[in-house]
Design an enzyme around this catalytic site. Structure first.
Site, PDB file in Angstrom:
ATOM      1  N   THR A 159       0.835  -1.195   0.000  1.00  0.00           N
ATOM      2  CA  THR A 159       0.000   0.000   0.000  1.00  0.00           C
ATOM      3  C   THR A 159       0.874   1.251   0.000  1.00  0.00           C
ATOM      4  O   THR A 159       2.100   1.181   0.067  1.00  0.00           O
ATOM      5  CB  THR A 159      -0.902   0.043   1.256  1.00  0.00           C
ATOM      6  OG1 THR A 159      -0.071   0.119   2.429  1.00  0.00           O
ATOM      7  CG2 THR A 159      -1.786  -1.187   1.340  1.00  0.00           C
ATOM      8  N   GLU A 160       0.219   2.386  -0.073  1.00  0.00           N
ATOM      9  CA  GLU A 160       0.916   3.660   0.091  1.00  0.00           C
ATOM     10  C   GLU A 160       1.664   3.679   1.425  1.00  0.00           C
ATOM     11  O   GLU A 160       1.230   3.066   2.397  1.00  0.00           O
ATOM     12  CB  GLU A 160      -0.085   4.814   0.113  1.00  0.00           C
ATOM     13  CG  GLU A 160      -0.814   5.090  -1.158  1.00  0.00           C
ATOM     14  CD  GLU A 160      -1.803   6.223  -0.967  1.00  0.00           C
ATOM     15  OE1 GLU A 160      -1.402   7.413  -1.049  1.00  0.00           O
ATOM     16  OE2 GLU A 160      -2.984   5.928  -0.701  1.00  0.00           O
ATOM     17  N   LEU A 161       2.758   4.399   1.452  1.00  0.00           N
ATOM     18  CA  LEU A 161       3.509   4.590   2.694  1.00  0.00           C
ATOM     19  C   LEU A 161       3.154   5.957   3.279  1.00  0.00           C
ATOM     20  O   LEU A 161       3.213   6.976   2.593  1.00  0.00           O
ATOM     21  CB  LEU A 161       5.012   4.521   2.423  1.00  0.00           C
ATOM     22  CG  LEU A 161       5.924   4.841   3.607  1.00  0.00           C
ATOM     23  CD1 LEU A 161       5.758   3.788   4.705  1.00  0.00           C
ATOM     24  CD2 LEU A 161       7.380   4.917   3.171  1.00  0.00           C
ATOM     25  N   PHE A 162       2.786   5.954   4.548  1.00  0.00           N
ATOM     26  CA  PHE A 162       2.462   7.207   5.235  1.00  0.00           C
ATOM     27  C   PHE A 162       3.571   7.496   6.229  1.00  0.00           C
ATOM     28  O   PHE A 162       3.711   6.817   7.252  1.00  0.00           O
ATOM     29  CB  PHE A 162       1.097   7.092   5.909  1.00  0.00           C
ATOM     30  CG  PHE A 162      -0.028   7.017   4.912  1.00  0.00           C
ATOM     31  CD1 PHE A 162      -0.633   8.171   4.454  1.00  0.00           C
ATOM     32  CD2 PHE A 162      -0.423   5.801   4.390  1.00  0.00           C
ATOM     33  CE1 PHE A 162      -1.633   8.122   3.502  1.00  0.00           C
ATOM     34  CE2 PHE A 162      -1.429   5.730   3.444  1.00  0.00           C
ATOM     35  CZ  PHE A 162      -2.040   6.891   2.992  1.00  0.00           C
ATOM     36  N   LYS A 219     -11.468   5.402  13.570  1.00  0.00           N
ATOM     37  CA  LYS A 219     -10.842   6.026  14.731  1.00  0.00           C
ATOM     38  C   LYS A 219      -9.508   6.589  14.265  1.00  0.00           C
ATOM     39  O   LYS A 219      -9.039   6.281  13.159  1.00  0.00           O
ATOM     40  CB  LYS A 219     -10.637   5.014  15.861  1.00  0.00           C
ATOM     41  CG  LYS A 219      -9.861   3.769  15.450  1.00  0.00           C
ATOM     42  CD  LYS A 219      -9.812   2.752  16.583  1.00  0.00           C
ATOM     43  CE  LYS A 219      -9.077   1.474  16.148  1.00  0.00           C
ATOM     44  NZ  LYS A 219      -9.034   0.475  17.232  1.00  0.00           N
ATOM     45  N   ASP A 256      -7.172   0.711   7.089  1.00  0.00           N
ATOM     46  CA  ASP A 256      -7.592  -0.406   7.948  1.00  0.00           C
ATOM     47  C   ASP A 256      -9.078  -0.717   7.772  1.00  0.00           C
ATOM     48  O   ASP A 256      -9.886  -0.577   8.691  1.00  0.00           O
ATOM     49  CB  ASP A 256      -7.294  -0.109   9.417  1.00  0.00           C
ATOM     50  CG  ASP A 256      -5.853  -0.470   9.774  1.00  0.00           C
ATOM     51  OD1 ASP A 256      -5.136  -0.966   8.883  1.00  0.00           O
ATOM     52  OD2 ASP A 256      -5.447  -0.250  10.919  1.00  0.00           O
TER      53      ASP A 256
END
Length: 251
Positions: free
Chosen positions: A114-117, A164, A181
């Site tokens: 996935t994308e990296l944050f 959340k 998530d």
């Protein structure tokens, strides 16, 4: 996009040299993505490593789920497969982007990229940066609501069911937040959902009653705003889920 049943095969000879030269611990079946040993996050069944996309020249998040661990965890395997298949179908600026996924049969692992944050979750980010203007919080809220509106506009609507700040991810250098998530996300059924799932502090009263729709996410969003402003979980004064439940239904 690689199918979920595609198998990993690193091979020997040239493959081993490739791993050593690039500093990877492993590569995906196409050779496009490499995984480093650096761990970015860890849960009960999933480990997130730093990875690299050679085609685009950008870092990514390599999520690895050990299947033998989730099999022991009952419904966890179903939850991870659900998250991967749902993410694969979503394309929106407010939702974490899935690039690829596959099953590594020899290692008995489910991998998805996935994308990296770079700044972690919104909860982590808010704990590091405790002085934030109301305007900044409003910008985060607008992006979260944009992502929720996209999910709820599907036919049938998609309910996140576990919104959340721990499940919202941040690129702090751009002020960008995205919803991730989606392991508990589900399509709304005709008569509403009848399964009580989520995080107690963020669950709407109707979720406890096991009859709810996408509006339950709007309640959870309100709890997220409360967390952003107070730097604490809602109902932090409660010591267990039963106490939280009593507070929620008494409102």
């Amino acid at each position: 996009m690689m199918g979920a049943l595609q198998q990993q095969s690193n091979g020997h000879g040239h493959g081993v040299l490739l791993l050593a030269e690039a500093g990877y611990a492993e590569v995906d079946p196409t050779g496009r993505y490499g995984r480093f040993n650096e761990i970015l996050g860890k849960g009960s069944s999933k480990i997130v490593y730093r990875g690299f996309d050679e085609w685009r020249g950008v870092e990514v998040a390599w999520n690895q789920v050990r299947l033998r661990d989730v099999v022991r965890g009952g419904g966890e395997l179903e939850r991870f497969y659900g998250e991967v298949h749902l993410l694969a179908a979503l394309r929106h600026r407010g939702i974490v982007r899935l690039h690829a996924y596959w099953v590594d049969a020899p290692r008995r692992a489910l991998n998805f990229v996935t994308e990296l944050f770079v700044s972690g979750t919104l909860r982590q980010y808010r704990e590091r940066h405790r002085r934030v203007s109301a305007a900044a919080v409003r910008r985060w809220c607008a992006q979260i609501l944009d992502g929720l509106a996209y999910l709820h506009a599907h036919s049938p609507p998609i309910i996140h069911r576990d919104l959340k700040c721990d499940n919202i991810f941040v690129n702090g250098n751009q002020g960008e937040v995205k919803i991730g998530d989606l392991g508990l996300a589900a399509f709304r059924r005709g008569g509403g959902h009848a399964r009580c799932v989520g995080t107690p502090e963020f669950m709407a009263p109707e979720v406890y009653d096991e009859s709810y729709d996408e509006l339950a996410d709007v309640y959870s969003f309100g709890m997220c705003v409360l967390e952003m402003v107070t730097l604490d979980y809602p109902y932090s004064e409660c010591s267990n889920p039963i106490q939280i439940y009593k507070r929620v239904i008494s409102v």
